[in-house]
Design an enzyme around this catalytic site. Structure first.
Site, mmCIF file in Angstrom:
data_model
loop_
_atom_site.group_PDB
_atom_site.id
_atom_site.type_symbol
_atom_site.label_atom_id
_atom_site.label_comp_id
_atom_site.label_asym_id
_atom_site.label_seq_id
_atom_site.Cartn_x
_atom_site.Cartn_y
_atom_site.Cartn_z
ATOM 1 N N ASP A 7 0.915 -1.526 -0.137
ATOM 2 C CA ASP A 7 -0.229 0.042 -0.432
ATOM 3 C C ASP A 7 1.085 1.155 -0.279
ATOM 4 O O ASP A 7 1.796 1.085 0.466
ATOM 5 C CB ASP A 7 -1.094 0.339 1.395
ATOM 6 N N ASP A 9 0.060 4.931 0.772
ATOM 7 C CA ASP A 9 0.243 6.063 2.274
ATOM 8 C C ASP A 9 -0.732 5.286 3.559
ATOM 9 O O ASP A 9 -0.977 4.374 2.866
ATOM 10 C CB ASP A 9 -1.510 6.578 1.895
ATOM 11 N N TYR A 18 -5.002 12.146 1.425
ATOM 12 C CA TYR A 18 -4.517 12.720 -0.012
ATOM 13 C C TYR A 18 -3.463 14.357 -0.396
ATOM 14 O O TYR A 18 -2.694 14.313 -0.810
ATOM 15 C CB TYR A 18 -5.938 14.041 -0.069
ATOM 16 N N ASN A 50 -5.475 3.183 -3.083
ATOM 17 C CA ASN A 50 -6.665 3.606 -2.937
ATOM 18 C C ASN A 50 -6.525 4.603 -3.271
ATOM 19 O O ASN A 50 -6.038 5.389 -2.501
ATOM 20 C CB ASN A 50 -7.538 3.154 -1.948
ATOM 21 N N ARG A 101 -10.834 -1.307 -6.624
ATOM 22 C CA ARG A 101 -10.894 -0.666 -5.168
ATOM 23 C C ARG A 101 -10.662 -1.841 -4.058
ATOM 24 O O ARG A 101 -11.336 -2.675 -3.765
ATOM 25 C CB ARG A 101 -11.579 0.142 -5.111
ATOM 26 N N ASP A 127 -1.377 -1.064 5.406
ATOM 27 C CA ASP A 127 -1.717 -0.366 6.685
ATOM 28 C C ASP A 127 -2.460 -0.061 7.347
ATOM 29 O O ASP A 127 -3.844 -0.376 8.780
ATOM 30 C CB ASP A 127 -1.408 1.125 6.940
#
Length: 160
Positions: A7, A9, A18, A50, A101, A127
């Site tokens: 992943d 972020d 964002y 995502n 997603r 996470d």
């Protein structure tokens, strides 16, 4: 071929919400050492993320791609090759349901098909529970939830 799916972020960078500009992108402590260790063990590295900020119109797909190219170059400076990445620009409330997603497995399965990846010998690192579920839904052999120092967690798992 075995792979590590990451992943973005919250795993690769601090998650401030964002993130789409390099000025706001802060690599997580230990991420370079972790990825170098996996790469040295023969894993190919992929990012699956995502990015509902695109659907929400906080930033564009072009903004996202520019940041990802910068991220790949920063890793390359440390001798780390990010083989490829996939992203989901959707949000179910805005764009409807999709297969990419997370926790759905679309991004992982797409990369697995393109690069002939042995999913049972691969790892998903995330996470959030949706990351872990995406790994399980794709048939990834191990999924690791990191909610602290990634270096320490991966070391405890015996990969470093």
């Amino acid at each position: 071929m075995k792979a590590v799916f990451l992943d973005r972020d919250g795993v690769i960078n601090e998650d401030y919400g964002y993130v789409y500009k390099k000025e706001d992108f802060k690599f997580r402590e230990g991420i370079f050492e972790v990825l170098k260790s996996f790469q040295d063990k023969g894993y190919k590295l992929f990012i699956v993320t995502n990015q509902s900020g695109i659907a929400r119109k906080f930033y564009s797909e072009d903004d996202f791609h520019k940041l990802m190219e910068w991220v790949k170059k920063e890793f390359a400076k440390k001798g780390i090759k990010i083989t490829d990445y996939r992203f989901c620009p959707n949000h179910p409330d805005i764009t409807g349901e999709c297969e990419c997603r997370k926790p759905k497995a679309g991004m992982i399965l797409d990369l697995a098909k393109k690069y002939n990846i042995d999913l049972t010998n691969s790892i998903m690192i995330g996470d959030k529970e949706s990351d872990i579920k995406a790994g399980k839904n794709a048939g990834v052999g191990e999924s690791i939830l990191v909610n602290g120092n990634i270096f320490d967690i991966i070391k405890q798992k015996g990969y470093i």
